[in-house]
Design a protein around this motif. Structure first.
Motif, short mmCIF file in Angstrom:
data_model
loop_
_atom_site.label_atom_id
_atom_site.label_comp_id
_atom_site.label_asym_id
_atom_site.label_seq_id
_atom_site.Cartn_x
_atom_site.Cartn_y
_atom_site.Cartn_z
N PHE A 138 0.83 -1.21 0.00
CA PHE A 138 0.00 0.00 0.00
C PHE A 138 0.87 1.26 0.00
O PHE A 138 0.53 2.26 -0.65
CB PHE A 138 -0.94 0.01 1.20
N ASN A 139 1.97 1.24 0.75
CA ASN A 139 2.89 2.38 0.73
C ASN A 139 3.34 2.70 -0.69
O ASN A 139 3.32 3.85 -1.13
CB ASN A 139 4.12 2.07 1.59
N ILE A 140 3.77 1.66 -1.40
CA ILE A 140 4.27 1.86 -2.76
C ILE A 140 3.16 2.36 -3.68
O ILE A 140 3.36 3.29 -4.48
CB ILE A 140 4.87 0.55 -3.30
N LEU A 141 1.96 1.78 -3.56
CA LEU A 141 0.83 2.20 -4.40
C LEU A 141 0.43 3.64 -4.11
O LEU A 141 0.14 4.42 -5.04
CB LEU A 141 -0.36 1.28 -4.18
N ILE A 142 0.43 4.02 -2.83
CA ILE A 142 0.01 5.37 -2.46
C ILE A 142 1.04 6.41 -2.86
O ILE A 142 0.71 7.45 -3.45
CB ILE A 142 -0.27 5.45 -0.94
N PHE A 143 2.31 6.14 -2.58
CA PHE A 143 3.35 7.14 -2.83
C PHE A 143 3.73 7.24 -4.31
O PHE A 143 4.49 8.15 -4.68
CB PHE A 143 4.57 6.87 -1.97
N THR A 144 3.25 6.32 -5.14
CA THR A 144 3.49 6.43 -6.58
C THR A 144 2.30 7.07 -7.30
O THR A 144 2.29 7.14 -8.53
CB THR A 144 3.78 5.05 -7.21
N ARG A 145 1.30 7.51 -6.55
CA ARG A 145 0.17 8.22 -7.16
C ARG A 145 0.65 9.55 -7.70
O ARG A 145 1.61 10.15 -7.19
CB ARG A 145 -0.95 8.42 -6.14
N PRO A 146 0.00 10.06 -8.78
CA PRO A 146 0.47 11.30 -9.43
C PRO A 146 0.62 12.49 -8.50
O PRO A 146 1.53 13.30 -8.66
CB PRO A 146 -0.63 11.57 -10.49
N ASN A 147 -0.27 12.61 -7.50
CA ASN A 147 -0.20 13.78 -6.62
C ASN A 147 0.85 13.64 -5.52
O ASN A 147 1.08 14.58 -4.76
CB ASN A 147 -1.58 14.05 -5.99
N LEU A 148 1.51 12.47 -5.42
CA LEU A 148 2.52 12.27 -4.38
C LEU A 148 3.89 11.90 -4.94
O LEU A 148 4.90 12.13 -4.28
CB LEU A 148 2.07 11.17 -3.41
#
Length: 266
Positions: A32-42
């Motif tokens: 989840f960390n990887i998925l969240i922090f690779t989002r365009p806004n992050l």
């Protein structure tokens, strides 16, 4: 049942049943960390780069640390103590990953310290380009400084069976202090200092009207996203300090008493 037998029984049961839920939560959490922090806004936030790298390092801890330790202590299955190549490779990946995970968190803290500063030059150090270069260099150094493990770890025959660790003698003393310095002592100390300095920055920011320019070029107080990343970094600091310092104490005790004959309870 003697005290020593009771301790061994509790330890074996803990090693057998505690790791599976920890592994599941850790694996899912890092995904989840990887998925969240690779989002365009992050993904363009420098702090995200460090958290992504720390998450990848954590996989090394889970697979080469938690899983193999659980098999060894909980089920008596220890391939790392029977095959020299696996013995050396396991500790090389495990200790490098543990060190890198801590230092990437420190880098995230340094980034938050910079972005919360009222000094414009210091805020400019929170830069995506810098974070990627620093992450690559840190990864190289982390693996390089533990490369001697691939040659100087061995399988020692003890009364309890084969045991994989550093060569007995001066190298083992050196390695214990080296591991102590790079993982279980220095990072928590740096995190405490960084936490206090960042807290000082935030208090200064709140007490002055002067705006802060964040890493995306906008001015004003710290944006909500940056405040959230700052809180996340502080929580990581607290967890790592709390869980790592006991390792430092145990490592020092083991090193200074390695030639002392201990009873079964000890």
């Amino acid at each position: 049942m003697s005290t020593a037998s009771l301790i061994n029984t509790i330890s074996a049961q803990f090693s057998r049943y505690a790791p599976p839920p920890i592994f599941i939560l850790g694996f899912i959490g890092n995904i989840f960390n990887i998925l969240i922090f690779t989002r365009p806004n992050l993904i363009k936030n420098p702090c995200s780069t460090y958290f992504i790298c720390a998450s990848f390092a954590n996989f090394g801890d889970l697979f080469f640390g938690l899983v193999l330790r659980s098999l060894s202590d909980g089920f008596g299955i220890d391939p790392a103590s029977n095959y020299l190549i696996l013995c050396r490779f396991r500790y090389f990946i495990l200790h490098s990953s543990m060190v890198l995970s801590s230092w990437f968190t420190i880098l995230a803290g340094i980034d938050r310290f910079c972005i919360s500063s009222r000094n414009a030059h210091r805020r400019q150090l929170s830069n995506l380009k810098y974070s990627r270069y620093i992450s690559a260099i840190t990864t190289f150094i982390g693996f390089a400084i533990y490369s001697h493990v691939l040659a100087l770890f061995t399988i020692e025959q003890l009364k309890t069976g084969p045991y994989c660790y550093a060569l007995v003698g001066p190298y083992r003393v050196f390695y214990d202090f080296f591991y102590f310095a790079t993982f279980s002592f220095t990072p928590p100390i740096i995190m405490i200092i960084l936490g206090l300095l960042t807290y000082h920055n935030v208090r200064q920011t709140r007490s002055h009207v002067a705006p802060i320019v964040t890493n995306n070029g906008n001015s004003g107080q710290l944006k909500k996203r940056d405040r959230q990343l700052l809180k996340m970094t502080c929580i990581q600091f607290i967890c790592i300090i709390t869980l790592t310092l006991p390792i430092a104490i145990q490592k020092l005790y083991a090193t200074f008493t390695q030639n002392v004959v201990k009873g079964a309870t000890q």
